[in-house]
Design an enzyme around this catalytic site. Structure first.
Site, PDB file in Angstrom:
ATOM      1  N   LYS A  70     -21.376  -4.893 -18.004  1.00 17.52           N
ATOM      2  CA  LYS A  70     -21.558  -5.268 -19.418  1.00 17.52           C
ATOM      3  C   LYS A  70     -20.272  -5.776 -20.067  1.00 17.52           C
ATOM      4  CE  LYS A  70     -25.580  -2.436 -20.510  1.00 17.52           C
ATOM      5  NZ  LYS A  70     -26.189  -1.469 -21.427  1.00 17.52           N
ATOM      6  N   ASN A  91     -25.223  -7.192 -23.078  1.00 22.93           N
ATOM      7  CA  ASN A  91     -26.315  -6.878 -22.144  1.00 22.93           C
ATOM      8  C   ASN A  91     -27.253  -8.072 -22.007  1.00 22.93           C
ATOM      9  OD1 ASN A  91     -27.690  -6.761 -24.595  1.00 22.93           O
ATOM     10  ND2 ASN A  91     -29.102  -5.198 -23.869  1.00 22.93           N
ATOM     11  N   ASP A 107     -28.655  -3.785 -27.173  1.00 21.45           N
ATOM     12  CA  ASP A 107     -28.774  -2.325 -27.047  1.00 21.45           C
ATOM     13  C   ASP A 107     -28.835  -1.660 -28.431  1.00 21.45           C
ATOM     14  OD1 ASP A 107     -28.924  -2.082 -24.302  1.00 21.45           O
ATOM     15  OD2 ASP A 107     -26.761  -1.855 -24.026  1.00 21.45           O
ATOM     16  N   GLY A 133     -20.155  10.607 -26.447  1.00 21.53           N
ATOM     17  CA  GLY A 133     -19.719   9.639 -25.444  1.00 21.53           C
ATOM     18  C   GLY A 133     -18.908   8.536 -26.090  1.00 21.53           C
ATOM     19  N   GLY A 136     -19.370   2.228 -22.854  1.00 23.70           N
ATOM     20  CA  GLY A 136     -19.936   0.995 -23.395  1.00 23.70           C
ATOM     21  C   GLY A 136     -21.157   1.240 -24.273  1.00 23.70           C
ATOM     22  N   ALA A 137     -22.043   2.138 -23.837  1.00 22.87           N
ATOM     23  CA  ALA A 137     -23.272   2.392 -24.598  1.00 22.87           C
ATOM     24  C   ALA A 137     -22.943   3.022 -25.953  1.00 22.87           C
ATOM     25  CB  ALA A 137     -24.201   3.296 -23.800  1.00 22.87           C
ATOM     26  N   ASN A 157     -16.124  12.875 -27.511  1.00 22.81           N
ATOM     27  CA  ASN A 157     -16.004  12.504 -26.096  1.00 22.81           C
ATOM     28  C   ASN A 157     -15.052  13.452 -25.386  1.00 22.81           C
ATOM     29  OD1 ASN A 157     -16.894  10.720 -24.039  1.00 22.81           O
ATOM     30  ND2 ASN A 157     -14.859   9.803 -23.978  1.00 22.81           N
ATOM     31  N   THR A 159     -12.900  12.592 -23.091  1.00 23.37           N
ATOM     32  CA  THR A 159     -11.602  11.909 -23.128  1.00 23.37           C
ATOM     33  C   THR A 159     -11.431  11.375 -24.543  1.00 23.37           C
ATOM     34  OG1 THR A 159     -12.154  11.236 -20.878  1.00 23.37           O
ATOM     35  CG2 THR A 159     -10.204  10.207 -21.882  1.00 23.37           C
ATOM     36  N   ALA A 161      -9.111  10.013 -26.165  1.00 17.43           N
ATOM     37  CA  ALA A 161      -8.439   8.714 -26.378  1.00 17.43           C
ATOM     38  C   ALA A 161      -9.458   7.580 -26.453  1.00 17.43           C
ATOM     39  CB  ALA A 161      -7.453   8.468 -25.236  1.00 17.43           C
ATOM     40  N   TYR A 224     -32.977   8.057 -19.557  1.00 19.00           N
ATOM     41  CA  TYR A 224     -34.440   8.140 -19.478  1.00 19.00           C
ATOM     42  C   TYR A 224     -34.921   8.569 -18.095  1.00 19.00           C
ATOM     43  CZ  TYR A 224     -33.765   3.400 -17.714  1.00 19.00           C
ATOM     44  OH  TYR A 224     -33.325   2.308 -17.010  1.00 19.00           O
TER      45      TYR A 224
END
Ligand code: NAP
Length: 281
Positions: A70, A91, A107, A133, A136-137, A157, A159, A161, A224
């Site tokens: 992506k 996407n 998305d 998170g 990318g999503a 998240n 991480t 950073a 999903y």
């Protein structure tokens, strides 16, 4: 029937054999009676650019792009929509007749569409939203939520950073937070959206004190497979309204179909039932 005029589109990913996108698009094409086909491509790690360059000029109409391409897809495009730029990922690539490649990101439309269908009383304007998170999503989700009018978005998240980087590029309404401080966000949030890959096919599930949320807080999972992730099961057991990743997948496919075939997918095809049959044979 495949003819000399068949419009070709597809999905590029690696691995891609498990993708539900061909199931959705080909079912819509059949019901709509459109002379088109939708196939899957799995180039090697460096192969996206070669593949896309081969399609320049409209050899095929376009492709959806999935993991892990992506971000690379956005980089190889000549033009990009504001949402793709804000998400830092595409996407959807359209191969225009002038030889240029246009990138988009549907998305976000998928996320908001799924919330509208499965949590119709939820309103993005009503309060802060929490995104789990910072891949990318998550970045795409945050960009879409901000564009739709969310007053504030917490990004949690592992991480930190990476959450900081999203706040830096998308502005002061984005607040990075470590999981250790999740309680303060959960107590105030109107929706919690899992945009991590935790829970994917039985991988390590997220453990979050969802019981701290207000009973009306919507809990959504982008994963999903399985359809009911441990995270959604936890939310359902607490009586929270839930939204699943399959609905997001279907909703992101609608604008892609329109871009490929120039028509809205027929509303009388139950692609959700078809996808569920593939997920649970
Ligand atoms: P990605 O760029 O690889 O990011 C993965 C994210 O998940 C990172 O933030 C990572 O945290 C976090 N993570 C992974 N395992 C974790 C765990 N056990 N506990 C906590 N955090 C964990 O992936 P992506 O492209 O953003 O995709 C994320 C998920 O969304 C995937 O499952 C994908 O299939 C799904 N998705 C669904 C749709 C749909 O239409 N339903 C659309 C797009 C994406 P670190 O940064 O700390 O590693």
């Amino acid at each position: 029937m495949i003819t000399g005029k068949t419009l070709v589109a597809g999905v590029v990913g690696r691995p891609v054999a498990h993708s539900l996108s061909p199931v959705l698009h080909n079912a819509w094409l059949a019901t709509a009676g459109i002379d088109g086909v939708y196939v899957a491509f799995a180039p090697d790690a460096m192969g996206l650019e070669r593949l896309a360059n081969g399609f320049r000029g409209g050899a095929i109409r376009g492709v959806n792009v999935t993991i892990p391409f992506k971000e690379a897809a956005l980089k190889i495009a000549d033009r990009a929509s504001p949402l793709a730029k804000a998400a830092g990922a595409a996407n959807l690539l359209i191969f225009d007749r002038d030889g240029k490649i246009t990138a988009d990101n549907t998305d976000g439309a998928g996320l908001l569409g799924a919330l509208a269908v499965q949590a119709p009383t939820w309103d993005v304007h009503n309060g802060p939203v929490t995104v789990l998170g910072a891949g990318g999503a998550a970045r795409g989700a945050v960009a879409a939520l901000l564009a739709a009018g969310a007053p504030k978005v917490w990004v949690l998240n592992r991480t930190l950073a990476k959450a900081d980087a999203i706040a830096k590029s998308l502005g002061s309404r984005v607040l990075p937070l470590p999981y250790a401080h999740a309680a303060s966000a959960l107590q105030q949030t109107t929706a919690v959206i899992n945009a991590t890959s935790a829970g994917l096919s039985g991988d390590g599930a997220l453990t979050l004190p969802l019981e701290l949320t207000h009973p009306s807080t919507v809990v959504m999972d982008m994963v999903y497979k399985p359809l009911e992730t441990p995270f959604l099961a936890q939310a359902r057991a607490l009586g929270r309204p839930t939204v699943d990743g399959l609905e997001m997948l279907i909703r992101q496919a609608i604008p892609s179909f329109e871009a490929f075939y120039g028509a809205r997918p027929p509303s009388d095809t139950d692609v959700r039932a078809l996808a569920l049959k593939v997920l649970n044979p």
